[in-house]
Design an enzyme around this catalytic site. Structure first.
Site, PDB file in Angstrom:
ATOM      1  N   HIS A 100      56.095  47.962 -22.070  1.00  0.00           N
ATOM      2  CA  HIS A 100      56.884  48.475 -23.192  1.00  0.00           C
ATOM      3  C   HIS A 100      56.902  47.364 -24.229  1.00  0.00           C
ATOM      4  CE1 HIS A 100      59.890  50.290 -25.658  1.00  0.00           C
ATOM      5  NE2 HIS A 100      60.824  49.389 -25.369  1.00  0.00           N
TER       6      HIS A 100
ATOM      7  N   ASP B 232      81.516  45.241 -18.946  1.00  0.00           N
ATOM      8  CA  ASP B 232      81.008  44.383 -20.016  1.00  0.00           C
ATOM      9  C   ASP B 232      81.753  43.056 -19.978  1.00  0.00           C
ATOM     10  OD1 ASP B 232      80.450  43.208 -22.694  1.00  0.00           O
ATOM     11  OD2 ASP B 232      79.527  45.151 -23.078  1.00  0.00           O
TER      12      ASP B 232
ATOM     13  N   ASP C  34      58.378  55.091 -25.859  1.00  0.00           N
ATOM     14  CA  ASP C  34      57.057  55.065 -26.506  1.00  0.00           C
ATOM     15  C   ASP C  34      56.380  56.429 -26.364  1.00  0.00           C
ATOM     16  OD1 ASP C  34      56.479  51.751 -26.555  1.00  0.00           O
ATOM     17  OD2 ASP C  34      57.694  52.485 -24.890  1.00  0.00           O
ATOM     18  N   SER C  35      56.481  57.003 -25.161  1.00  0.00           N
ATOM     19  CA  SER C  35      55.863  58.307 -24.896  1.00  0.00           C
ATOM     20  C   SER C  35      56.540  59.409 -25.704  1.00  0.00           C
ATOM     21  CB  SER C  35      55.923  58.627 -23.398  1.00  0.00           C
ATOM     22  OG  SER C  35      55.172  57.684 -22.656  1.00  0.00           O
TER      23      SER C  35
ATOM     24  N   VAL D  92      73.261  50.654 -27.227  1.00  0.00           N
ATOM     25  CA  VAL D  92      72.383  51.361 -26.288  1.00  0.00           C
ATOM     26  C   VAL D  92      73.184  51.931 -25.122  1.00  0.00           C
ATOM     27  CG1 VAL D  92      70.454  51.135 -24.662  1.00  0.00           C
ATOM     28  CG2 VAL D  92      70.334  50.038 -26.904  1.00  0.00           C
TER      29      VAL D  92
ATOM     30  N   PRO E 103      62.972  42.132 -22.441  1.00  0.00           N
ATOM     31  CA  PRO E 103      61.771  42.940 -22.227  1.00  0.00           C
ATOM     32  C   PRO E 103      61.865  43.699 -20.903  1.00  0.00           C
ATOM     33  CG  PRO E 103      61.279  40.635 -21.842  1.00  0.00           C
ATOM     34  CD  PRO E 103      62.692  40.687 -22.337  1.00  0.00           C
ATOM     35  N   VAL E 104      61.878  45.024 -20.979  1.00  0.00           N
ATOM     36  CA  VAL E 104      62.350  45.854 -19.873  1.00  0.00           C
ATOM     37  C   VAL E 104      61.530  45.733 -18.591  1.00  0.00           C
ATOM     38  CG1 VAL E 104      61.101  47.952 -20.584  1.00  0.00           C
ATOM     39  CG2 VAL E 104      63.243  48.127 -19.286  1.00  0.00           C
TER      40      VAL E 104
ATOM     41  N   SER F 174      72.218  37.153 -13.215  1.00  0.00           N
ATOM     42  CA  SER F 174      73.661  37.142 -12.998  1.00  0.00           C
ATOM     43  C   SER F 174      74.191  38.547 -12.711  1.00  0.00           C
ATOM     44  CB  SER F 174      74.353  36.558 -14.239  1.00  0.00           C
ATOM     45  OG  SER F 174      75.754  36.636 -14.115  1.00  0.00           O
TER      46      SER F 174
END
Length: 312
Positions: free
Chosen positions: A177, A35, A150-151, A14, A123-124, A103
């Site tokens: 979402h 990262d 979703d939109s 992503v 979960p955003v 964190s």
């Protein structure tokens, strides 16, 4: 080359899809990857540097640390454990990813960062709220990707159903979402005309029900087939970054901190918003049918329950 500086936290599929999309749009002069996995981070930097060599407008790509974020303009966060194959819901991800987000938020706050953050970690809605609470940043500068994808799926499905361009479709999914999201049929339009102009009145409820099921199943079907979704959210998030960094004042469906809209306060979920260099310029509240109001109330309850579970 002078221009905005963009960082990503999380160099998985992503994060790197977002970064590549941002680079192809020439949104920044410098892109930094952060990262915990040093090997993956450096590997992605090398790969994107190779891509940038073919296009001078791509900007500079570097590996970095949180301490370097102070003079950055935009951060995209996608770090966290992804959804598992087999139908795991986004909310089942909650417990472990909340700790990861706490964190990350502490490190970013410590850096002195003062730009806009867009969060796509699932979960955003809960992850975005966690980040906002831990950092204490200005609410307009903390944005969840919410029901953005979703939109986009809804517009694609409507356009495909009625053989039109998705650019001419105005339709929104709001709320969580996730499984309690609400597809808004009452105000959906194609080229300014309501859907009844393109469908028999007797068929529209059935047709929209089929479309709604399509967008609800879409993510699970992609995950089952290839393990994860990333191109769609990467491109859609780069589009949000573009509206913010270019101060366009265009509307996108993202997750802001609600301050009474839809009767919801101190929580975040998807709704149309005007975007600018400030981040969230204005939150728009869509007029809903009675059925849609009931569905959104259920979505709000789901999110409230999960905020409690996250102990925020």
């Amino acid at each position: 080359m002078k221009g905005p500086k963009i960082a990503i936290v999380g160099s998985g599929a992503v994060g790197t899809s977002f970064l590549y999309a941002a680079m192809t749009r020439a949104l920044g002069s410098e892109y930094m990857i952060i990262d915990i996995n040093e090997k993956a981070k450096v590997g992605n930097v090398f790969d994107l540097q190779d891509a940038s060599s073919s296009c001078p407008n791509f900007g500079k790509v570097v590996a970095g640390e949180y301490s370097q974020l102070k003079d950055y303009d935009f951060i995209f966060i996608s770090a966290g454990r992804p959804q598992k194959q087999g139908g795991e819901t986004r909310l089942q991800l909650l417990e472990g990813n909340v700790e990861i987000m706490k964190s990350i938020a502490k490190e970013i706050k410590k850096s002195g960062f003062n730009g806009v953050t867009l969060i796509a970690s699932n979960p955003v809605d809960i992850m975005s709220y966690t980040y906002l609470k831990v950092t204490g940043f200005e609410p307009n500068k903390v944005i969840g990707s919410g029901t953005l994808l979703d939109s986009a799926r809804l517009r694609y499905a409507i356009a495909t159903k009625y053989q039109m361009s998705s650019k001419d479709v105005q339709a929104y999914v709001i709320g969580e979402h996730g499984d309690s999201s609400v597809s808004i049929i009452s105000s959906a339009k194609i080229a300014g005309l309501s859907l009844k102009h393109f469908s028999k009145a007797s068929d529209i409820e059935k047709e929209f029900g089929e479309i709604d099921q399509f967008i609800r199943r879409r993510a699970y079907e992609i995950i089952e087939r290839k393990g994860a979704t990333f191109y769609g959210i990467g491109e859609a998030s780069a589009d949000v970054a573009e509206q913010i960094l270019k101060d366009t004042k265009e509307v996108r469906v993202v997750a802001p901190l609600l301050t009474g809209q839809y009767g919801a306060k101190d929580m975040m979920f998807g709704t149309p918003c005007v975007l600018s260099r400030k981040g969230i310029e204005k939150i728009l509240e869509i007029e809903l049918s009675n059925t849609e109001k009931v569905a959104l109330e259920n979505s709000i309850k789901v999110l409230k329950d999960n905020i409690k579970l996250a102990k925020l």
